[in-house]
Design a protein around this motif. Sequence first.
Motif, PDB file in Angstrom:
ATOM      1  N   LEU A 158       0.810  -1.221   0.000  1.00  0.00           N
ATOM      2  CA  LEU A 158       0.000   0.000   0.000  1.00  0.00           C
ATOM      3  C   LEU A 158       0.838   1.263   0.000  1.00  0.00           C
ATOM      4  O   LEU A 158       0.583   2.198  -0.773  1.00  0.00           O
ATOM      5  CB  LEU A 158      -0.950  -0.006   1.200  1.00  0.00           C
ATOM      6  N   ALA A 164      -1.075   7.126  -0.734  1.00  0.00           N
ATOM      7  CA  ALA A 164      -1.757   6.028  -0.050  1.00  0.00           C
ATOM      8  C   ALA A 164      -2.185   6.411   1.356  1.00  0.00           C
ATOM      9  O   ALA A 164      -3.272   6.014   1.810  1.00  0.00           O
ATOM     10  CB  ALA A 164      -0.852   4.793  -0.005  1.00  0.00           C
ATOM     11  N   GLY A 199      -2.339  -2.433  -1.277  1.00  0.00           N
ATOM     12  CA  GLY A 199      -3.194  -1.559  -2.056  1.00  0.00           C
ATOM     13  C   GLY A 199      -3.897  -2.354  -3.141  1.00  0.00           C
ATOM     14  O   GLY A 199      -3.320  -3.273  -3.732  1.00  0.00           O
ATOM     15  N   TYR A 209      -7.918  -1.008  -0.134  1.00  0.00           N
ATOM     16  CA  TYR A 209      -6.774  -1.682   0.473  1.00  0.00           C
ATOM     17  C   TYR A 209      -7.252  -2.846   1.323  1.00  0.00           C
ATOM     18  O   TYR A 209      -8.415  -2.922   1.735  1.00  0.00           O
ATOM     19  CB  TYR A 209      -5.924  -0.712   1.307  1.00  0.00           C
TER      20      TYR A 209
END
Length: 372
Positions: A158, A164, A199, A209
Amino acid sequence: MVKYRTATPDEREECIDLANYAFRLDFETLMPKAYGKNVDSSAMHKVAVDEQGRLRAQVAVFPEPLTVCDYTLRTGYLGTVSVHPRARGEGHMKALMDMWLEELRSTYDMVVLYGQRQRYEYFGFTLGGVKFKYFVGEANVRHGLRHVNDTGISFCPLFEIEGAEAFAHNMNTSRLAYVERNVQQLPVIFNTLHQKALGVLDQGKLIGYLIVNEAGDDISEFAMAHADDIARTIKAYRAYSGAERISIHTPEYDIPLNRILGSIAEDYVIETSDMYHILDFANVLEAYLTLKYKTAGLVQGEFSAIMNGQPVTARVDASGVIVERSAKPGAVVLNKQQAQALLLTQHSRYMEVNAPAGWFPLPLFWYKIDKY
């Protein structure tokens, strides 16, 4: 003579060493938010110290503000309950637990922990809440999602994806119930209990996610920006993981995720969440009644009780939920155990109280331990 007090900064490493020794674990890697390098959480620990200055026991409470339908509940997670093997049976755990609960009584709404049921019932905690755990295998995906097109779905760590942190923070605060998370600390938070964050991308664009275990076959948090992408992600991740079967944990109030998993999963279990010690019944009741009103639904009506000495009257009408700190004449009187069992358990022997049908219990409680 043993002294009971708050730990000092120079006792940080001793607290970690005692926890590691008591549990045979590495708390610096297991709970990096609390015990990682350069993190001082000593002030969150009550300790028992003997005449030689040695730590004999400790109990920690980590603040975890909880937002439920725009209500902020002052919540703490109680953990790292550690007693040195040579000091067991001396009453240190009881003294530290009592010290914490007395201190939190006027400043917190609720304390949560995970532990052996009867052990903590002595301190006013009640096991309850509801979470679902679904099991999805290759055949479930092949047949149940055969018409689902997962083309373009991919996975990667992620926090290797630009933006993110902000995305995950926005996903968290968009939920009806969530533990507040510091956006800068999300990479550490998501590594708690040796988990990892993946992710979910669609044609290279971040759309959600997953928080998964080291083996990749257990998903503790499934977060998608759009419900239409849930089935696509389940199908793609089952193949990506390489596992014969994956398990997915969900709160009861995540209706879209439960609806899809319920339609394809091989089986599922309903589990209790954690143990709860409610300090302010009015605040907790208003937040979770509102959550139930917005998800599972509530009939209109009124309920009045004195819960552990706290008068409470809750009303539900077409406009929503109102909770007052007063009780009607003749209101049912419940002690702490009875009041918490009423709110938290499906099979409480206290269900005969005068509550409107469809009101109780409130096992929508689900407290995901992710900050510490």
